[in-house]
Design a protein around this motif. Structure first.
Motif, PDB file in Angstrom:
ATOM      1  N   UNK A 402       0.821  -1.207   0.000  1.00 18.03           N
ATOM      2  CA  UNK A 402       0.000   0.000   0.000  1.00 18.03           C
ATOM      3  C   UNK A 402       0.854   1.254   0.000  1.00 18.03           C
ATOM      4  N   UNK A 403       0.557   2.173  -0.898  1.00 13.72           N
ATOM      5  CA  UNK A 403       1.419   3.344  -1.089  1.00 13.72           C
ATOM      6  C   UNK A 403       1.352   4.349   0.050  1.00 13.72           C
ATOM      7  N   UNK A 404       0.251   4.357   0.820  1.00 10.84           N
ATOM      8  CA  UNK A 404       0.109   5.359   1.869  1.00 10.84           C
ATOM      9  C   UNK A 404       0.956   5.045   3.095  1.00 10.84           C
ATOM     10  N   UNK A 405       1.397   3.807   3.229  1.00  8.86           N
ATOM     11  CA  UNK A 405       2.178   3.424   4.407  1.00  8.86           C
ATOM     12  C   UNK A 405       3.456   4.266   4.520  1.00  8.86           C
ATOM     13  N   UNK A 406       4.136   4.436   3.413  1.00  9.14           N
ATOM     14  CA  UNK A 406       5.411   5.147   3.453  1.00  9.14           C
ATOM     15  C   UNK A 406       5.206   6.615   3.827  1.00  9.14           C
ATOM     16  N   UNK A 407       4.067   7.187   3.440  1.00 11.26           N
ATOM     17  CA  UNK A 407       3.781   8.583   3.792  1.00 11.26           C
ATOM     18  C   UNK A 407       3.470   8.726   5.286  1.00 11.26           C
ATOM     19  N   UNK A 408       2.780   7.737   5.854  1.00 15.29           N
ATOM     20  CA  UNK A 408       2.521   7.759   7.289  1.00 15.29           C
ATOM     21  C   UNK A 408       3.829   7.651   8.073  1.00 15.29           C
ATOM     22  N   UNK A 409       4.727   6.790   7.608  1.00 15.12           N
ATOM     23  CA  UNK A 409       6.029   6.663   8.268  1.00 15.12           C
ATOM     24  C   UNK A 409       6.792   7.992   8.211  1.00 15.12           C
ATOM     25  N   UNK A 410       6.769   8.616   7.049  1.00 16.03           N
ATOM     26  CA  UNK A 410       7.455   9.909   6.921  1.00 16.03           C
ATOM     27  C   UNK A 410       6.871  10.924   7.897  1.00 16.03           C
ATOM     28  N   UNK A 411       5.532  10.943   8.027  1.00 17.44           N
ATOM     29  CA  UNK A 411       4.887  11.891   8.937  1.00 17.44           C
ATOM     30  C   UNK A 411       5.311  11.640  10.380  1.00 17.44           C
ATOM     31  N   UNK A 412       5.392  10.379  10.779  1.00 18.78           N
ATOM     32  CA  UNK A 412       5.807  10.054  12.146  1.00 18.78           C
ATOM     33  C   UNK A 412       7.228  10.547  12.399  1.00 18.78           C
ATOM     34  N   UNK A 413       8.105  10.328  11.441  1.00 12.19           N
ATOM     35  CA  UNK A 413       9.491  10.737  11.646  1.00 12.19           C
ATOM     36  C   UNK A 413       9.654  12.245  11.554  1.00 12.19           C
ATOM     37  N   UNK A 414       8.780  12.912  10.834  1.00 11.09           N
ATOM     38  CA  UNK A 414       8.783  14.370  10.889  1.00 11.09           C
ATOM     39  C   UNK A 414       8.362  14.856  12.266  1.00 11.09           C
ATOM     40  N   UNK A 422      13.228  16.685   6.203  1.00  7.83           N
ATOM     41  CA  UNK A 422      12.716  15.863   5.108  1.00  7.83           C
ATOM     42  C   UNK A 422      13.359  16.256   3.785  1.00  7.83           C
ATOM     43  N   UNK A 423      13.967  15.271   3.142  1.00  3.37           N
ATOM     44  CA  UNK A 423      14.598  15.507   1.853  1.00  3.37           C
ATOM     45  C   UNK A 423      15.974  16.114   1.936  1.00  3.37           C
ATOM     46  N   UNK A 424      16.456  16.386   3.175  1.00  2.00           N
ATOM     47  CA  UNK A 424      17.753  17.037   3.325  1.00  2.00           C
ATOM     48  C   UNK A 424      18.901  16.044   3.293  1.00  2.00           C
ATOM     49  N   UNK A 425      18.587  14.765   3.359  1.00  3.06           N
ATOM     50  CA  UNK A 425      19.631  13.757   3.429  1.00  3.06           C
ATOM     51  C   UNK A 425      20.122  13.598   4.857  1.00  3.06           C
ATOM     52  N   UNK A 426      20.853  12.545   5.089  1.00  2.00           N
ATOM     53  CA  UNK A 426      21.386  12.317   6.426  1.00  2.00           C
ATOM     54  C   UNK A 426      20.562  11.309   7.201  1.00  2.00           C
ATOM     55  N   UNK A 427      21.074  10.964   8.368  1.00  2.00           N
ATOM     56  CA  UNK A 427      20.474   9.891   9.148  1.00  2.00           C
ATOM     57  C   UNK A 427      19.136  10.263   9.758  1.00  2.00           C
ATOM     58  N   UNK A 428      18.870  11.537   9.954  1.00  2.00           N
ATOM     59  CA  UNK A 428      17.607  11.969  10.552  1.00  2.00           C
ATOM     60  C   UNK A 428      16.630  12.515   9.514  1.00  2.00           C
ATOM     61  N   UNK A 429      16.861  12.222   8.247  1.00  2.00           N
ATOM     62  CA  UNK A 429      15.953  12.642   7.178  1.00  2.00           C
ATOM     63  C   UNK A 429      14.735  11.714   7.186  1.00  2.00           C
ATOM     64  N   UNK A 430      13.543  12.232   7.514  1.00  2.00           N
ATOM     65  CA  UNK A 430      12.358  11.376   7.567  1.00  2.00           C
ATOM     66  C   UNK A 430      12.076  10.634   6.266  1.00  2.00           C
TER      67      UNK A 430
END
Length: 866
Positions: A402-414, A422-430
């Protein structure tokens, strides 16, 4: 993750002109070769008059397509002496779905498949679903016949034979086969509370003649199915263009059956494999009648006697071309980890993952496919496919992500690391962390297709398997900041390699295979690796201290405290930085939920220590340890850690944080926040409601009726053990501790109310309490749902004592505190004083298992049935 227990999987289906009906499975459970020629060998010998002007598609079956009339004809081989023209494994599914995760009618979703036989009966061709759950492996045809005739088969379709060829070939209009609701779409919609009752609109249901496909080993069909309703449910209205007329694209597959030569491997519950069970009525009286094979691919070495050898036919998975490039690359990388597991099993170059070749069709049975599927909301992913139900041989692997899973993960890490990263690269990039998660998910779901079950103990073995549900491993560094650099592991785990060795190792000829696979299991468990399956891992009620979902670490108590520390840092830092510039501040309503409840699954893991029972899937005579209750000092430590999660200080938020979370516009558009805390304060974020939700997680986990019953049982064995009364007293010390600030007192009041309410529910024998508690934690309840009489008696005793202890006493002038305590006391009084329901004042006894050889139910004592 995935719901592979239900295992509705992406698939195609397999068909072959098969042996006569009596030739089912030999004593060695291998499939007999076909006795008659394959359909494609006769396809060019006859062109029926009725279809000479129609478009012809040659493949495994010859098809004729009439686009003008919307008809599809198929040419079947001549029937044999038993009337069978073609034997098949059949599956239907969805090419185009509803897009609602709760309903589950997703793009790419398919049934597991079943063996069908196309059988001529007079002027008709019947599609008969054979009953392979019950069989006889005997070579005696009468013994096999006796079993066949003892259990019902199913005629799932009948069509008129349009024309018969000179060699007995059959031309049949299969349009009605393709437009029937074989998938059960109507039932699926009706069974969901927000689906609705629908009927098929026949004038808008027809084969999609532009998507009729013929391949060398399979034929594939799409049909438009339109379902209509005057009262569509909410999920349908939310996802369909017009909820009153829902058009889905239903898919049907017919694919060649595998040839002879596959050797099944008997299933072992300790192995972590997926089982394919059946009843074998030819089993000797001193053996089990239920036989189970492990599901796996046919993987053979070029040199079967070599310790390591290339595979004759490597397993290759192909990634959906519809996935965005960065997603596609992550899916390929994650799924490719399994190559190491096959290396451990003695194979070289046995597993690869590649993009789907240009011009290749994902429905072609020669391709195992990873599909990228879109829904309105995030939801389950699936890994499975079509296996031969007679032997467990895997034919075509299919994965839905499911494509929405990855967006939810990104939101949690943000929410944890800040949206600016987000999108900046590095270990803490959501974004990078979310892609790490999608690699894990790809490996996990492909693992199911390869034949591996969930292992929910892997997190306690230093993340030993991708077949667990992985929680992000986030820590607090020395500077008090969050470290996400090790959020997800990379590569296949030690358990995965061991499971692959058990499932796929090919032993040299003459080897005692049972001895060798048992040796693999003994070595695996001796190394300290553990396995806990779905039945003990998913439910919040279960007792295995190592089986939980979305948890971390071998020490659940330490992991809970570490998780609470991460949660506190994240909440202290929570603010505008949790969302990108330009987004509505109302979006914080959705972001705050997974951060505020960041500890929810680790609570469930710690709760399984309380009333916990340490056991394995032991077999008689193996070296695994016998079962035992979790030591009491560990149980008490877990209880103390869980009590800390309902401390008002842990549940509080600052005014600055609360004031940032503004309301959404609501009503009409994308600003409407659907995943947010419910509240009663209008536009103001309701902190007390959020605290109530969090407290419910903790109390629902530790006070589940099944857990309470185990505490009573363990206490009855040894009075020094932790008992239910001690659990309640321990929780009380935290929940009713004196609070200094008015905010924390208000939170404490809400937690106290939830505590008393939970106990009253349990004492009242509410049949729904177990399910309600489990739903609060976001898990299945499992086990019983009603508190036992012993539990109810202890709770009532405790509530009577609690009423005395919370009496306002000398609280004169403290109006709010006095009012709250008197209200709690009145609720307890109402519990004891409410009228009893109009029923006999007796305790229902558990059902007694059947004892006589006749069976259960009324047959147990039926005096007139002889």
């Amino acid at each position: 993750m995935c719901r592979f227990l239900i295992l509705l999987s992406v698939a195609t289906l397999l068909v072959a002109c098969g042996p006569k009906e009596s030739d089912e499975v030999s004593q060695a459970a291998t499939i007999e070769p076909a006795e008659k020629s394959s359909p494609e060998k006769t396809a060019d010998q006859w062109t029926p008059d009725a279809v000479k002007k129609l478009e012809r598609k040659d493949g495994f079956l010859t098809l004729f397509v009439d686009e003008k009339e919307g008809q599809v004809f198929a040419q079947f081989p001549a029937s044999d002496d038993d009337g069978v023209s073609l034997r098949a494994i059949y599956a239907s599914g969805l090419t185009s779905g509803l897009g609602s995760n709760p309903v589950g009618l997703d793009r790419g979703l398919f049934e597991n498949g079943a063996v069908i036989a196309f059988r001529r009966a007079g002027s008709k061709l019947i599609a008969e679903q054979e009953n392979w759950k019950y069989r006889a492996s005997s070579e005696n045809p009468l013994e096999r016949k006796a079993v066949r005739e003892s259990f019902a088969r199913s005629f799932i379709w009948a069509g008129e034979v349009t024309e018969t060829g000179p060699a007995g070939e059959l031309l049949v209009d299969i349009s009605s086969f393709l437009t029937r609701d074989g998938l059960g779409v109507q039932a699926a919609l009706k069974s969901h509370p927000q689906g609705g009752s629908f009927s098929i609109a026949k004038d808008r249901t027809f084969p999609d003649t532009k998507n009729i496909l013929a391949f060398p080993d399979n034929v594939e069909f799409d049909s438009f199915m339109t379902l209509v309703s005057d009262k569509p449910g909410r999920e349908v209205r939310a996802t369909a263009a017009d909820g009153r007329a829902v058009t889905l694209v239903v898919h049907h597959s017919l694919v060649r059956l595998p040839d002879a030569g596959y050797e099944p491997r008997e299933f072992d519950p300790r192995s972590g494999a997926i089982d394919v069970p059946h009843y074998d009525f030819s089993a000797p009286l001193d053996e089990q009648i239920i036989k189970t094979y492990a599901r796996r691919y046919r993987l053979e070495k070029e040199d079967p006697n070599a310790e390591k050898s290339p595979a004759k036919n490597p397993i290759v998975f192909y990634v959906d071309s519809g996935a965005p490039p960065e997603i596609r690359d992550a899916l390929i990388e994650g799924a490719s980890w399994w190559a190491d597991a096959f290396e451990a099993a003695g194979f070289e170059d046995a597993f690869r993952v590649e993009p789907l070749p240009q011009g290749a069709h994902p429905r072609d049975a020669r391709y195992n496919v990873i599909s990228w599927t879109h829904r309105q909301t995030r939801g389950w992913s699936y890994g499975g496919g079509i296996a031969d139900p007679r032997t467990g041989e895997m034919i075509k692997g299919s994965v839905i992500l499911g494509s929405q899973r990855v967006r939810q993960d990104r939101m949690i890490f943000e929410g944890l690391a800040g949206a600016a990263n987000s999108g900046a690269g590095g270990e803490n990039d959501p974004v990078n962390i979310a892609l790490k998660r999608i690699r894990q998910l790809s490996a996990h779901e492909v693992g199911h297709s390869l034949g591996f079950a969930h292992n929910f103990a892997a997190s306690t073995n230093d993340r030993a398997s991708v077949m667990d549900y992985p929680a992000p491993f986030v820590t607090v560094d020395g500077a008090g900041s969050l470290d996400l650099s090790n959020a997800y592991d990379v590569g296949i785990g030690d358990w995965d390699k061991a499971a692959a060795k058990w499932l796929y190792t090919q032993f040299p000829e003459g080897t005692d295979q049972q001895r060798e696979v048992n040796k693999i299991i003994d070595e695996t468990y001796a190394s300290g690796l553990r396995f806990v399956g779905d039945s003990e891992g998913r439910s919040v009620a279960t007792a295995n201290p190592y089986g939980s979902v979305w948890d971390n670490g071998g020490d659940a108590v330490k992991a809970l405290r570490d998780t609470m520390a991460v949660r506190r840092v994240a909440l202290d830092n929570f603010g505008e930085g949790a969302i990108k510039k330009g987004r509505p501040m109302a979006a914080l309503q959705a972001v705050i939920v997974p951060i505020y409840l960041y500890h929810r699954y680790q609570i469930a893991a710690a709760a399984k220590l309380v009333g916990g029972y340490d056991f394995t899937y032991k077999e008689n005579g193996d070296e695994l340890n016998p079962a035992n209750p979790v030591p009491d000092d560990v149980q008490r430590a877990a209880l103390a850690a869980i009590a800390e999660t309902v401390d008002p200080a842990a549940l509080s938020l600052s005014d600055e944080t609360v004031n940032l979370i503004s309301p959404s516009l609501g009503g009409f558009g994308s600003n409407n926040i659907t995943e947010a805390f419910e509240g009663n304060t209008g536009p103001v974020f309701d902190l007390l409601a959020a605290a109530d939700s969090a407290a419910t997680l903790s109390l629902a986990a530790v006070l589940h009726p099944d857990r309470a019953a185990r505490l009573v049982d363990f206490k009855s064995r040894d009075q020094s053990r932790l008992g239910l009364l001690e659990v309640l007293q321990s929780l009380e010390r935290t929940i009713f501790a004196e609070q200094q600030s008015s905010r924390n007192r208000a939170i404490a009041h809400r937690v106290q109310t939830r505590f008393v309410s939970t106990l009253i529910n349990m004492s009242g024998g509410n049949a729904a309490v177990g399910e309600a508690q489990a739903a609060a934690v976001g898990l299945s309840s499992g086990g019983g749902q009603v508190a036992t009489p012993d539990v109810q008696a202890i709770i009532d005793l405790y509530l009577k004592g609690l009423r005395t202890r919370i009496s306002p006493g000398l609280l004169e002038g403290q109006t709010t505190e006095r009012a709250h305590r008197e209200w709690l006391m009145a609720n307890i009084d109402r519990h004891f004083e409410r009228p009893a329901p109009a029923r006999m004042p007796v305790v229902t006894s558990p059902d007694t298992p059947p004892g006589s050889p006749i069976g259960g139910g009324f047959m147990e004592t039926c005096w007139h049935c002889d």
